[in-house]
Design a protein around this motif. Sequence first.
Motif, PDB file in Angstrom:
ATOM      1  N   ASP A 155     -54.187 -60.604 -30.657  1.00  0.00           N
ATOM      2  CA  ASP A 155     -54.032 -59.684 -31.792  1.00  0.00           C
ATOM      3  C   ASP A 155     -52.580 -59.607 -32.251  1.00  0.00           C
ATOM      4  O   ASP A 155     -52.306 -59.324 -33.424  1.00  0.00           O
ATOM      5  CB  ASP A 155     -54.525 -58.280 -31.412  1.00  0.00           C
ATOM      6  N   PHE A 156     -51.674 -59.847 -31.317  1.00  0.00           N
ATOM      7  CA  PHE A 156     -50.250 -59.823 -31.656  1.00  0.00           C
ATOM      8  C   PHE A 156     -49.691 -61.234 -31.857  1.00  0.00           C
ATOM      9  O   PHE A 156     -48.498 -61.474 -31.673  1.00  0.00           O
ATOM     10  CB  PHE A 156     -49.467 -59.076 -30.569  1.00  0.00           C
ATOM     11  N   ASN A 203     -45.803 -53.465 -27.341  1.00  0.00           N
ATOM     12  CA  ASN A 203     -47.227 -53.153 -27.503  1.00  0.00           C
ATOM     13  C   ASN A 203     -48.132 -53.732 -26.414  1.00  0.00           C
ATOM     14  O   ASN A 203     -49.264 -53.273 -26.259  1.00  0.00           O
ATOM     15  CB  ASN A 203     -47.712 -53.667 -28.866  1.00  0.00           C
ATOM     16  N   VAL A 204     -47.653 -54.725 -25.690  1.00  0.00           N
ATOM     17  CA  VAL A 204     -48.458 -55.319 -24.613  1.00  0.00           C
ATOM     18  C   VAL A 204     -47.773 -54.977 -23.297  1.00  0.00           C
ATOM     19  O   VAL A 204     -46.690 -55.476 -23.002  1.00  0.00           O
ATOM     20  CB  VAL A 204     -48.580 -56.850 -24.777  1.00  0.00           C
ATOM     21  N   PRO A 219     -38.104 -61.314 -33.385  1.00  0.00           N
ATOM     22  CA  PRO A 219     -38.891 -60.177 -33.900  1.00  0.00           C
ATOM     23  C   PRO A 219     -40.243 -60.049 -33.198  1.00  0.00           C
ATOM     24  O   PRO A 219     -40.682 -58.934 -32.887  1.00  0.00           O
ATOM     25  CB  PRO A 219     -39.062 -60.513 -35.390  1.00  0.00           C
ATOM     26  N   HIS A 220     -40.898 -61.186 -32.974  1.00  0.00           N
ATOM     27  CA  HIS A 220     -42.199 -61.135 -32.303  1.00  0.00           C
ATOM     28  C   HIS A 220     -42.047 -60.647 -30.867  1.00  0.00           C
ATOM     29  O   HIS A 220     -42.863 -59.851 -30.379  1.00  0.00           O
ATOM     30  CB  HIS A 220     -42.859 -62.511 -32.305  1.00  0.00           C
ATOM     31  N   LEU A 221     -41.015 -61.104 -30.191  1.00  0.00           N
ATOM     32  CA  LEU A 221     -40.794 -60.731 -28.793  1.00  0.00           C
ATOM     33  C   LEU A 221     -40.636 -59.219 -28.653  1.00  0.00           C
ATOM     34  O   LEU A 221     -41.211 -58.599 -27.749  1.00  0.00           O
ATOM     35  CB  LEU A 221     -39.550 -61.449 -28.269  1.00  0.00           C
ATOM     36  N   ARG A 222     -39.876 -58.624 -29.543  1.00  0.00           N
ATOM     37  CA  ARG A 222     -39.663 -57.173 -29.493  1.00  0.00           C
ATOM     38  C   ARG A 222     -40.970 -56.418 -29.721  1.00  0.00           C
ATOM     39  O   ARG A 222     -41.288 -55.463 -28.998  1.00  0.00           O
ATOM     40  CB  ARG A 222     -38.629 -56.770 -30.546  1.00  0.00           C
ATOM     41  N   LYS A 223     -41.717 -56.846 -30.722  1.00  0.00           N
ATOM     42  CA  LYS A 223     -42.984 -56.183 -31.030  1.00  0.00           C
ATOM     43  C   LYS A 223     -43.992 -56.383 -29.906  1.00  0.00           C
ATOM     44  O   LYS A 223     -44.722 -55.460 -29.530  1.00  0.00           O
ATOM     45  CB  LYS A 223     -43.539 -56.738 -32.349  1.00  0.00           C
ATOM     46  N   TYR A 224     -44.018 -57.575 -29.364  1.00  0.00           N
ATOM     47  CA  TYR A 224     -44.959 -57.930 -28.297  1.00  0.00           C
ATOM     48  C   TYR A 224     -44.700 -57.087 -27.049  1.00  0.00           C
ATOM     49  O   TYR A 224     -45.622 -56.515 -26.460  1.00  0.00           O
ATOM     50  CB  TYR A 224     -44.788 -59.413 -27.995  1.00  0.00           C
ATOM     51  N   LYS A 225     -43.436 -56.988 -26.648  1.00  0.00           N
ATOM     52  CA  LYS A 225     -43.094 -56.199 -25.458  1.00  0.00           C
ATOM     53  C   LYS A 225     -43.358 -54.710 -25.669  1.00  0.00           C
ATOM     54  O   LYS A 225     -43.670 -53.988 -24.719  1.00  0.00           O
ATOM     55  CB  LYS A 225     -41.618 -56.414 -25.101  1.00  0.00           C
ATOM     56  N   GLN A 273     -57.649 -58.539 -22.264  1.00  0.00           N
ATOM     57  CA  GLN A 273     -56.207 -58.786 -22.206  1.00  0.00           C
ATOM     58  C   GLN A 273     -55.812 -59.964 -23.099  1.00  0.00           C
ATOM     59  O   GLN A 273     -54.804 -59.906 -23.807  1.00  0.00           O
ATOM     60  CB  GLN A 273     -55.777 -59.049 -20.762  1.00  0.00           C
ATOM     61  N   VAL A 274     -56.611 -61.012 -23.055  1.00  0.00           N
ATOM     62  CA  VAL A 274     -56.344 -62.167 -23.921  1.00  0.00           C
ATOM     63  C   VAL A 274     -56.466 -61.763 -25.384  1.00  0.00           C
ATOM     64  O   VAL A 274     -55.630 -62.128 -26.225  1.00  0.00           O
ATOM     65  CB  VAL A 274     -57.307 -63.326 -23.598  1.00  0.00           C
ATOM     66  N   ALA A 275     -57.497 -60.985 -25.692  1.00  0.00           N
ATOM     67  CA  ALA A 275     -57.711 -60.549 -27.075  1.00  0.00           C
ATOM     68  C   ALA A 275     -56.537 -59.704 -27.566  1.00  0.00           C
ATOM     69  O   ALA A 275     -56.095 -59.845 -28.715  1.00  0.00           O
ATOM     70  CB  ALA A 275     -59.015 -59.761 -27.174  1.00  0.00           C
ATOM     71  N   THR A 276     -56.034 -58.829 -26.700  1.00  0.00           N
ATOM     72  CA  THR A 276     -54.887 -57.996 -27.078  1.00  0.00           C
ATOM     73  C   THR A 276     -53.678 -58.856 -27.402  1.00  0.00           C
ATOM     74  O   THR A 276     -52.978 -58.638 -28.400  1.00  0.00           O
ATOM     75  CB  THR A 276     -54.529 -57.024 -25.937  1.00  0.00           C
TER      76      THR A 276
END
Length: 208
Positions: A113-114, A76-77, A68-74, A107-110
Amino acid sequence: MESWSQLLITLVQQNPIETAILLFTVCLLVIVWLRLNKLVKIDLVKDKRDATEKAITYADRFTDTIIPHLRKYKANVFDLAYYDNSFVSDVKGIHNFRYDYPLTRDQVATREDFHVHEALYNLKTIATGIQHGRVDKEVCCKLFGQEFCEAVEVYYDMILHVRKEDSRAYDQVISLYQDWRKKFTKIKPGKSMEYVPEKRMNENPLSI
């Protein structure tokens, strides 16, 4: 065969008690050996079953935490090293874990954030358990090996960022990735994206 029979008869005639004890001991050892052999086979089957069950448990954990995190991360980042073929090849994967992929503070902060650190922690825990636990690594690879490799490639720039401070960080993740990645010819589900920065509001679209 006759010589053995003659020898046995001679032993019985000359030393009946000692021969009886010897035969009893031999029979007992054979029975014990057969019993132990059976127990070892049972243990091997049980260990194999337990290792497979643990592999399924790790697969479930990976599916529940990383996917789930991987999908959301890709989604949005967008400025990931994952999309840069000079760092991550479609076919061979990550070229080197000693590169310094420069990330800005923003970029690190973004990424933070996720909750990328939480995802990396889960990835490290799973990798360490597979590497050092009594788990069937091959079953794990078949169940989620490709997705694991993709996750490492997606989180690659943050792994490098953390390893600048701690050169041994995520060693277990990297080791498992390098072991599994060669089993797959391609990880990325589609054509590699090229990161294009967003247009500024006051930028003339005709000048692009």
